[in-house]
Design a protein around this motif. Sequence first.
Motif, PDB file in Angstrom:
ATOM      1  N   UNK A   1      87.383  -7.400 -33.973  1.00 12.43           N
ATOM      2  CA  UNK A   1      86.043  -6.658 -34.058  1.00 12.43           C
ATOM      3  C   UNK A   1      85.322  -7.688 -33.566  1.00 12.43           C
ATOM      4  N   UNK A   2      84.129  -7.545 -32.900  1.00  7.77           N
ATOM      5  CA  UNK A   2      84.226  -8.539 -32.030  1.00  7.77           C
ATOM      6  C   UNK A   2      82.873  -8.895 -32.928  1.00  7.77           C
ATOM      7  N   UNK A   3      82.109  -7.956 -33.625  1.00  5.41           N
ATOM      8  CA  UNK A   3      81.360  -8.300 -34.530  1.00  5.41           C
ATOM      9  C   UNK A   3      81.535  -9.134 -35.628  1.00  5.41           C
ATOM     10  N   UNK A   4      82.399  -9.435 -35.595  1.00  2.96           N
ATOM     11  CA  UNK A   4      83.393 -10.477 -36.555  1.00  2.96           C
ATOM     12  C   UNK A   4      83.074 -12.049 -35.465  1.00  2.96           C
ATOM     13  N   UNK A   5      83.542 -11.313 -35.118  1.00  2.00           N
ATOM     14  CA  UNK A   5      83.638 -12.643 -33.689  1.00  2.00           C
ATOM     15  C   UNK A   5      82.194 -13.373 -33.642  1.00  2.00           C
ATOM     16  N   UNK A   6      81.810 -12.531 -33.053  1.00  2.00           N
ATOM     17  CA  UNK A   6      80.540 -12.894 -32.698  1.00  2.00           C
ATOM     18  C   UNK A   6      80.158 -14.047 -34.353  1.00  2.00           C
ATOM     19  N   UNK A   7      80.036 -13.313 -35.076  1.00  2.21           N
ATOM     20  CA  UNK A   7      79.078 -13.725 -36.216  1.00  2.21           C
ATOM     21  C   UNK A   7      79.918 -15.219 -37.041  1.00  2.21           C
ATOM     22  N   UNK A   8      81.408 -14.291 -36.574  1.00  2.97           N
ATOM     23  CA  UNK A   8      81.597 -15.821 -38.073  1.00  2.97           C
ATOM     24  C   UNK A   8      82.653 -17.142 -36.775  1.00  2.97           C
ATOM     25  N   UNK A   9      82.339 -16.923 -35.319  1.00  2.00           N
ATOM     26  CA  UNK A   9      83.024 -17.748 -34.172  1.00  2.00           C
ATOM     27  C   UNK A   9      82.466 -18.755 -33.542  1.00  2.00           C
ATOM     28  N   UNK A  10      81.582 -17.468 -33.286  1.00  2.00           N
ATOM     29  CA  UNK A  10      80.498 -17.901 -31.692  1.00  2.00           C
ATOM     30  C   UNK A  10      79.508 -18.184 -31.822  1.00  2.00           C
ATOM     31  N   UNK A  11      79.042 -16.876 -32.914  1.00  2.00           N
ATOM     32  CA  UNK A  11      77.723 -16.966 -32.368  1.00  2.00           C
ATOM     33  C   UNK A  11      76.537 -17.504 -33.312  1.00  2.00           C
ATOM     34  N   UNK A  12      75.409 -17.253 -33.114  1.00  2.00           N
ATOM     35  CA  UNK A  12      74.425 -18.427 -34.209  1.00  2.00           C
ATOM     36  C   UNK A  12      72.824 -17.215 -34.291  1.00  2.00           C
TER      37      UNK A  12
ATOM     38  N   UNK B   1      68.836 -16.736 -34.572  1.00  6.20           N
ATOM     39  CA  UNK B   1      67.377 -17.966 -34.126  1.00  6.20           C
ATOM     40  C   UNK B   1      67.070 -17.908 -35.177  1.00  6.20           C
ATOM     41  N   UNK B   2      67.069 -18.343 -36.381  1.00  5.65           N
ATOM     42  CA  UNK B   2      67.007 -19.072 -37.561  1.00  5.65           C
ATOM     43  C   UNK B   2      68.022 -20.206 -37.849  1.00  5.65           C
ATOM     44  N   UNK B   3      69.312 -19.661 -37.646  1.00  2.00           N
ATOM     45  CA  UNK B   3      70.305 -20.905 -37.908  1.00  2.00           C
ATOM     46  C   UNK B   3      70.475 -21.594 -36.918  1.00  2.00           C
ATOM     47  N   UNK B   4      69.896 -21.286 -35.134  1.00  2.00           N
ATOM     48  CA  UNK B   4      70.067 -21.771 -33.974  1.00  2.00           C
ATOM     49  C   UNK B   4      68.801 -23.641 -35.112  1.00  2.00           C
TER      50      UNK B   4
ATOM     51  N   UNK C   1      76.048 -24.298 -42.109  1.00  2.00           N
ATOM     52  CA  UNK C   1      76.821 -24.046 -43.736  1.00  2.00           C
ATOM     53  C   UNK C   1      78.295 -23.188 -42.874  1.00  2.00           C
ATOM     54  N   UNK C   2      77.742 -22.652 -42.168  1.00  2.01           N
ATOM     55  CA  UNK C   2      79.383 -21.319 -41.378  1.00  2.01           C
ATOM     56  C   UNK C   2      79.123 -22.298 -39.898  1.00  2.01           C
ATOM     57  N   UNK C   3      80.109 -23.505 -39.330  1.00  2.18           N
ATOM     58  CA  UNK C   3      79.966 -24.069 -37.681  1.00  2.18           C
ATOM     59  C   UNK C   3      80.143 -22.656 -37.037  1.00  2.18           C
ATOM     60  N   UNK C   4      79.460 -22.594 -35.840  1.00  2.00           N
ATOM     61  CA  UNK C   4      79.973 -21.991 -35.129  1.00  2.00           C
ATOM     62  C   UNK C   4      80.007 -22.650 -33.285  1.00  2.00           C
ATOM     63  N   UNK C   5      80.615 -21.764 -32.313  1.00  2.00           N
ATOM     64  CA  UNK C   5      80.778 -22.450 -30.854  1.00  2.00           C
ATOM     65  C   UNK C   5      79.238 -22.498 -30.416  1.00  2.00           C
TER      66      UNK C   5
END
Length: 190
Positions: A3-14, A16-19, A70-74
Amino acid sequence: MIDLDLLWHDYLGISWTGALGVVLSTIVLYLFFSLLVHLAGTRLMATMGAASFVVLAVVGGVSARSMLGESPTMLGGLLVLNTLMVMEALMGSLRRVTHMLPAAVRRRPSVVMLEGRSLAGALHRRRLTESGLHDRLRAGGVLDPAEVELVILEERGSLTVVRRGDRIAPALVADVEGAELIPERLLAAA
């Protein structure tokens, strides 16, 4: 299937607001802890004992968690690391121009021991105890305070020790707090 969406959202991506949140919190915490280290730094960094190590480890953990949100990502981690590097470069540039500030505002090296006797007022201003100074002198190979003519506590917490029979160039103590206390006999002829 991945699930690429889950992978991006939970582990890799961020987002713009989070950034933006990661960058702003990193800047604020960097400035806050830089101020704390500046205020307590000479003692904290000069006499790194177990308690100081624990304090710095806890500060590092709390800071890292606070910076990442809240949720650390790469990508969040990469943003924190890059923001810290940019802040350090900016502060390094700022430190290079601090010599233009009045001496009363900036931290300067300070005479903390003269002719084998520690200067209580100078130690107090630098938040260093006499026993802490003695620890550092022993670690530096000084076996008897009577063999020490002059000790200067440098900005970053290291010690410059002038032993009996040695001299120091006047230019090297020109910006040292307490330089007026140094006897002429310890100053090398120009």
